[in-house]
Scaffold this motif. Structure first.
Motif, PDB file in Angstrom:
ATOM      1  N   MET A  75      21.142  21.292   5.175  1.00 25.40           N
ATOM      2  CA  MET A  75      21.688  21.251   6.003  1.00 25.40           C
ATOM      3  C   MET A  75      21.503  22.595   6.710  1.00 25.40           C
ATOM      4  N   MET A  76      21.201  23.771   6.080  1.00 24.25           N
ATOM      5  CA  MET A  76      20.531  25.322   6.778  1.00 24.25           C
ATOM      6  C   MET A  76      18.743  25.100   6.940  1.00 24.25           C
ATOM      7  N   THR A  77      18.754  24.336   5.516  1.00 24.88           N
ATOM      8  CA  THR A  77      16.960  23.791   5.398  1.00 24.88           C
ATOM      9  C   THR A  77      16.065  23.379   7.144  1.00 24.88           C
ATOM     10  N   ASN A  78      16.894  22.836   7.575  1.00 29.63           N
ATOM     11  CA  ASN A  78      16.495  22.307   8.552  1.00 29.63           C
ATOM     12  C   ASN A  78      16.438  23.151   9.526  1.00 29.63           C
ATOM     13  N   LEU A  79      17.910  24.018   9.221  1.00 33.17           N
ATOM     14  CA  LEU A  79      18.537  25.280  10.732  1.00 33.17           C
ATOM     15  C   LEU A  79      17.342  25.720  10.333  1.00 33.17           C
ATOM     16  N   PHE A  80      17.219  26.408   9.930  1.00 35.26           N
ATOM     17  CA  PHE A  80      15.710  27.181   9.893  1.00 35.26           C
ATOM     18  C   PHE A  80      14.662  26.958   9.938  1.00 35.26           C
ATOM     19  N   SER A  81      13.610  25.735   9.609  1.00 35.72           N
ATOM     20  CA  SER A  81      12.837  25.577   9.880  1.00 35.72           C
ATOM     21  C   SER A  81      12.358  25.537  10.910  1.00 35.72           C
ATOM     22  N   ILE A  82      13.441  25.711  11.813  1.00 37.16           N
ATOM     23  CA  ILE A  82      12.410  26.230  13.114  1.00 37.16           C
ATOM     24  C   ILE A  82      11.295  27.399  13.323  1.00 37.16           C
ATOM     25  N   PHE A  83      11.704  28.442  12.348  1.00 39.69           N
ATOM     26  CA  PHE A  83      11.375  29.481  12.116  1.00 39.69           C
ATOM     27  C   PHE A  83       9.826  29.764  11.545  1.00 39.69           C
ATOM     28  N   ASP A  84       9.205  28.417  10.869  1.00 42.56           N
ATOM     29  CA  ASP A  84       8.174  28.419   9.976  1.00 42.56           C
ATOM     30  C   ASP A  84       7.054  27.771  10.283  1.00 42.56           C
ATOM     31  N   PRO A  85       6.219  28.907  10.062  1.00 42.32           N
ATOM     32  CA  PRO A  85       4.769  28.374  10.566  1.00 42.32           C
ATOM     33  C   PRO A  85       4.106  27.031  10.195  1.00 42.32           C
ATOM     34  N   SER A  86       4.440  25.371  10.504  1.00 42.74           N
ATOM     35  CA  SER A  86       3.796  25.536   9.891  1.00 42.74           C
ATOM     36  C   SER A  86       2.858  24.251  10.209  1.00 42.74           C
ATOM     37  N   THR A  87       2.774  24.605  11.587  1.00 39.87           N
ATOM     38  CA  THR A  87       1.426  24.322  12.608  1.00 39.87           C
ATOM     39  C   THR A  87      -0.001  24.701  11.810  1.00 39.87           C
ATOM     40  N   ASN A  88      -0.981  23.900  10.833  1.00 39.31           N
ATOM     41  CA  ASN A  88      -1.670  24.605  10.771  1.00 39.31           C
ATOM     42  C   ASN A  88      -2.883  23.345  10.778  1.00 39.31           C
ATOM     43  N   ILE A  89      -4.171  23.924  11.046  1.00 37.11           N
ATOM     44  CA  ILE A  89      -5.044  23.162  10.664  1.00 37.11           C
ATOM     45  C   ILE A  89      -5.953  23.798  10.305  1.00 37.11           C
ATOM     46  N   PHE A  90      -6.564  23.180   9.189  1.00 38.60           N
ATOM     47  CA  PHE A  90      -7.213  23.596   8.504  1.00 38.60           C
ATOM     48  C   PHE A  90      -6.733  24.985   6.929  1.00 38.60           C
ATOM     49  N   ASN A  91      -5.235  24.540   6.810  1.00 37.57           N
ATOM     50  CA  ASN A  91      -4.897  25.093   6.128  1.00 37.57           C
ATOM     51  C   ASN A  91      -4.669  26.884   7.058  1.00 37.57           C
ATOM     52  N   LEU A  92      -4.945  27.384   8.220  1.00 42.06           N
ATOM     53  CA  LEU A  92      -5.026  27.922   9.289  1.00 42.06           C
ATOM     54  C   LEU A  92      -3.142  27.833  10.131  1.00 42.06           C
ATOM     55  N   PRO A  93      -2.788  28.840   9.221  1.00 37.67           N
ATOM     56  CA  PRO A  93      -1.747  29.273  11.020  1.00 37.67           C
ATOM     57  C   PRO A  93      -1.569  30.068  11.897  1.00 37.67           C
ATOM     58  N   LEU A  94      -1.930  28.493  13.242  1.00 39.43           N
ATOM     59  CA  LEU A  94      -1.963  28.564  14.711  1.00 39.43           C
ATOM     60  C   LEU A  94      -1.021  29.025  15.191  1.00 39.43           C
ATOM     61  N   ASN A  95       0.625  28.571  14.439  1.00 38.32           N
ATOM     62  CA  ASN A  95       1.602  29.330  15.753  1.00 38.32           C
ATOM     63  C   ASN A  95       1.346  30.809  15.827  1.00 38.32           C
ATOM     64  N   TRP A  96       0.895  31.572  14.751  1.00 33.59           N
ATOM     65  CA  TRP A  96       0.495  33.269  15.151  1.00 33.59           C
ATOM     66  C   TRP A  96      -0.324  33.090  16.205  1.00 33.59           C
ATOM     67  N   LEU A  97      -1.215  31.934  16.867  1.00 37.17           N
ATOM     68  CA  LEU A  97      -1.711  32.392  18.388  1.00 37.17           C
ATOM     69  C   LEU A  97      -0.573  33.009  19.684  1.00 37.17           C
ATOM     70  N   SER A  98       0.492  32.909  19.100  1.00 33.87           N
ATOM     71  CA  SER A  98       1.479  32.909  20.477  1.00 33.87           C
ATOM     72  C   SER A  98       1.649  34.610  20.699  1.00 33.87           C
ATOM     73  N   THR A  99       0.960  35.123  19.531  1.00 33.64           N
ATOM     74  CA  THR A  99       1.139  36.667  19.575  1.00 33.64           C
ATOM     75  C   THR A  99       0.618  36.561  20.975  1.00 33.64           C
ATOM     76  N   PHE A 100      -0.495  36.443  21.098  1.00 32.33           N
ATOM     77  CA  PHE A 100      -1.417  36.967  21.983  1.00 32.33           C
ATOM     78  C   PHE A 100      -1.330  35.677  22.968  1.00 32.33           C
ATOM     79  N   MET A 101      -0.331  35.404  23.627  1.00 30.28           N
ATOM     80  CA  MET A 101      -0.480  34.641  24.919  1.00 30.28           C
ATOM     81  C   MET A 101       0.191  35.338  25.862  1.00 30.28           C
ATOM     82  N   GLY A 102       0.307  36.475  25.539  1.00 30.85           N
ATOM     83  CA  GLY A 102       0.552  37.683  26.694  1.00 30.85           C
ATOM     84  C   GLY A 102      -0.065  37.916  27.203  1.00 30.85           C
ATOM     85  N   MET A 103      -1.098  38.183  26.932  1.00 33.28           N
ATOM     86  CA  MET A 103      -2.782  38.022  27.676  1.00 33.28           C
ATOM     87  C   MET A 103      -2.932  36.933  28.710  1.00 33.28           C
TER      88      MET A 103
END
Length: 225
Positions: A1-29
């Motif tokens: 239960m807790m593993t699934n709950l905290f999984s919303i914060f995992d940067p799991s979306t990636n292409i070629f093992n690149l953590p593209l979720n962190w690109l959201s940091t620059f979306m403010g631009m």
């Protein structure tokens, strides 16, 4: 239960093992081009009003004769944290400000630069801050130890304060949202209203935490003068 709950914060979306979720940091631009319009608009007026208020408040905390233009550093910090907190409220957008790796990356370099500048250029004033005025001589060694520890944990408290507040609201909203398929239609209406109130609260928390980390960084910077 807790593993699934905290999984919303995992940067799991990636292409070629690149953590593209962190690109959201620059979306403010994406919001910046509106600032360069020649015709005044509501967004430009709102940001100018906010920046002027922050500049006046930060200027009262800092010695502008020695640190001219330093308010822009803390205003930029406020904007960066605000954009990341606010964008994290949208569905399927990675909340980078809920991770210690980002919050520590913001607070630790700031704290180190303040400490190095203070001890190199104003070491006498830094020693004065270790012993509050009126401290009995017998308590001075303990006060030095306590003040030293409080200075050391400052970047950690800044980072944990921001990430913990962002995690708490997201976890609560996710926990309530996951029960939507198991309740009746009447309870569903109450759940939707509760989620709306929580979303409004999270919006306020996003703004408040951005202001808190900026004002605390300003206060830490003012102590080295």
């Amino acid at each position: 239960m807790m593993t699934n709950l905290f999984s919303i914060f995992d940067p799991s979306t990636n292409i070629f093992n690149l953590p593209l979720n962190w690109l959201s940091t620059f979306m403010g631009m994406m919001f910046i081009p509106y600032m360069f319009w020649f015709i005044p608009n509501r967004q430009l007026i709102m940001w100018n009003f906010t920046f002027n208020k922050l500049h006046i408040e930060f200027k009262t905390l800092l010695n502008q004769d020695k640190m001219k233009g330093s308010t822009f550093l803390f205003i930029s910090l406020f904007c960066l944290v605000l954009f990341n907190n606010f964008l994290g409220l949208f569905p399927h957008i990675f909340t980078s400000s809920s991770h210690l790796i980002m919050t520590l990356s913001l607070s630790l370099p700031l704290w180190l630069s303040f400490m190095l500048y203070g001890w190199i250029n104003n070491s006498q004033n830094m020693f004065i801050h270790l012993i509050p005025q009126g401290t009995p001589p017998i308590l001075m060694p303990f006060m030095v130890l306590i003040e030293t520890m409080s200075n050391i944990i400052r970047p950690g408290t800044l980072a944990i304060r921001l990430s913990a507040n962002m995690i708490a609201g997201h976890l609560l909203m996710n926990l309530l949202g996951s029960t939507g398929t198991k309740i009746s239609n009447y309870i569903m209406i109450i759940l939707i209203l509760t989620q709306f109130l929580l979303l409004t609260l999270e919006l306020a928390v996003s703004i408040i935490q951005s202001y808190v980390i900026a004002i605390l960084s300003t206060l830490y910077s003012s102590e080295i003068n």
